[in-house]
Design an enzyme around this catalytic site. Structure first.
Site, PDB file in Angstrom:
ATOM      1  N   ASN A  47       0.894  -1.060   0.012  1.00 32.85           N
ATOM      2  CA  ASN A  47       0.065  -0.084  -0.023  1.00 32.85           C
ATOM      3  C   ASN A  47       1.019   1.426  -0.014  1.00 32.85           C
ATOM      4  O   ASN A  47       1.799   1.230   0.711  1.00 32.85           O
ATOM      5  CB  ASN A  47      -0.971  -0.108   1.133  1.00 32.85           C
ATOM      6  CG  ASN A  47      -0.355  -0.303   2.550  1.00 32.85           C
ATOM      7  OD1 ASN A  47       0.689  -0.951   2.554  1.00 32.85           O
ATOM      8  ND2 ASN A  47      -1.026   0.185   3.515  1.00 32.85           N
ATOM      9  N   CYS A  58      -4.190   0.682  -2.362  1.00 33.93           N
ATOM     10  CA  CYS A  58      -3.717  -0.756  -1.832  1.00 33.93           C
ATOM     11  C   CYS A  58      -2.858  -1.682  -2.386  1.00 33.93           C
ATOM     12  O   CYS A  58      -2.574  -1.544  -3.542  1.00 33.93           O
ATOM     13  CB  CYS A  58      -5.248  -1.534  -1.813  1.00 33.93           C
ATOM     14  SG  CYS A  58      -6.568  -0.646  -1.069  1.00 33.93           S
ATOM     15  N   GLU A  60      -2.802  -4.630  -3.074  1.00 34.39           N
ATOM     16  CA  GLU A  60      -3.271  -5.735  -3.862  1.00 34.39           C
ATOM     17  C   GLU A  60      -3.416  -5.109  -5.400  1.00 34.39           C
ATOM     18  O   GLU A  60      -2.934  -5.660  -6.581  1.00 34.39           O
ATOM     19  CB  GLU A  60      -4.771  -6.211  -3.643  1.00 34.39           C
ATOM     20  CG  GLU A  60      -4.722  -7.061  -2.188  1.00 34.39           C
ATOM     21  CD  GLU A  60      -4.961  -6.211  -0.850  1.00 34.39           C
ATOM     22  OE1 GLU A  60      -4.715  -5.050  -1.130  1.00 34.39           O
ATOM     23  OE2 GLU A  60      -5.874  -6.756  -0.221  1.00 34.39           O
ATOM     24  N   CYS A  89     -10.028  -5.139   0.379  1.00 32.72           N
ATOM     25  CA  CYS A  89     -11.137  -4.337   0.477  1.00 32.72           C
ATOM     26  C   CYS A  89     -11.785  -4.709  -0.776  1.00 32.72           C
ATOM     27  O   CYS A  89     -11.497  -5.409  -1.884  1.00 32.72           O
ATOM     28  CB  CYS A  89     -10.697  -2.884   0.467  1.00 32.72           C
ATOM     29  SG  CYS A  89      -9.985  -2.291  -1.137  1.00 32.72           S
ATOM     30  N   CYS A  92     -10.475  -3.693  -4.212  1.00 33.27           N
ATOM     31  CA  CYS A  92      -9.429  -4.740  -4.685  1.00 33.27           C
ATOM     32  C   CYS A  92     -10.004  -6.044  -5.255  1.00 33.27           C
ATOM     33  O   CYS A  92      -9.503  -6.521  -6.264  1.00 33.27           O
ATOM     34  CB  CYS A  92      -8.498  -5.321  -3.556  1.00 33.27           C
ATOM     35  SG  CYS A  92      -7.280  -3.567  -3.270  1.00 33.27           S
TER      36      CYS A  92
HETATM   37  N1  THU Z   1      -5.339  -1.474   2.455  1.00 37.10           N
HETATM   38  C1  THU Z   1      -4.725  -2.444   1.530  1.00 37.10           C
HETATM   39  O1  THU Z   1      -3.547  -2.146   1.164  1.00 37.10           O
HETATM   40  N2  THU Z   1      -5.454  -3.375   0.963  1.00 37.10           N
HETATM   41  C2  THU Z   1      -6.900  -3.856   1.385  1.00 37.10           C
HETATM   42  O2  THU Z   1      -7.375  -4.686   0.670  1.00 37.10           O
HETATM   43  C3  THU Z   1      -7.286  -2.952   2.501  1.00 37.10           C
HETATM   44  C4  THU Z   1      -6.782  -1.945   2.949  1.00 37.10           C
HETATM   45  C5  THU Z   1      -4.388  -0.510   2.957  1.00 37.10           C
HETATM   46  C6  THU Z   1      -5.130   0.903   2.341  1.00 37.10           C
HETATM   47  C7  THU Z   1      -4.566   1.554   3.538  1.00 37.10           C
HETATM   48  O3  THU Z   1      -3.257   2.449   3.167  1.00 37.10           O
HETATM   49  C8  THU Z   1      -4.583   1.112   4.890  1.00 37.10           C
HETATM   50  O4  THU Z   1      -4.466  -0.381   4.231  1.00 37.10           O
HETATM   51  C9  THU Z   1      -5.664   1.157   5.648  1.00 37.10           C
HETATM   52  O5  THU Z   1      -6.902   1.180   5.152  1.00 37.10           O
END
Ligand code: THU
Length: 137
Positions: A47, A58, A60, A89, A92
């Site tokens: 991320n 994110c 992914e 999320c 993603c």
């Molecule tokens: N985040 C991800 O990298 N992947 C996900 O599927 C869920 C959330 C990151 C986004 C943000 O930088 C941090 O996690 C908190 O939400």
């Protein structure tokens, strides 16, 4: 594509290692992802946050975009590592579903322990997809 035990461990390890490069000074929630493509290559992602919060991305999706931008369009598996085994999320899930419904999804914690094994189809059933854009159907 069959993803054996050794490859599963390799993917979790790759996601765990990539996670050190997460840029998450605002959430303090670093995420590492590692994707296995149909051609057998591994692409990782983290991320990347921003002071203008919504412009962050994110882990992914970073991994998917890296893979697709190098010509990959079929994803066999993805491992996601967070402190607590958090789930991908919705955005993603949607991006992953474009490149494989059967894609194996491995969720692990920061000790590298697998907490859930699932699939993109299970995480996002009845996803919006290319056929929804066929207005004649
Ligand atoms: N985040 C991800 O990298 N992947 C996900 O599927 C869920 C959330 C990151 C986004 C943000 O930088 C941090 O996690 C908190 O939400």
């Amino acid at each position: 594509m069959m993803v054996d035990d050794e490859m599963r461990k390799k993917l979790v390890q790759a996601a765990l290692e990539a996670r050190q490069w997460a840029y998450a000074p605002y959430s303090n929630y670093p995420v590492g992802a590692a994707l296995l493509t149909a051609s057998g290559k591994i692409y990782d992602g983290v991320n990347v946050e921003n002071a203008a919060y919504p412009t962050g991305m994110c882990a992914e999706r970073v991994a998917v975009f890296k893979a697709v931008s190098e010509g990959e369009r079929q994803l066999a598996a993805v491992a996601v590592v967070t402190a607590n085994g958090g789930m991908p999320c919705g955005a993603c899930r949607q991006v992953l579903s474009e490149f494989g419904k059967d894609t194996l999804v491995l969720i692990a914690n920061d000790k590298g322990e697998l907490v859930l094994e699932t699939s993109v189809e299970k995480l996002l059933p009845s996803a919006f997809g290319p056929t929804d854009l066929n207005l004649e159907a």
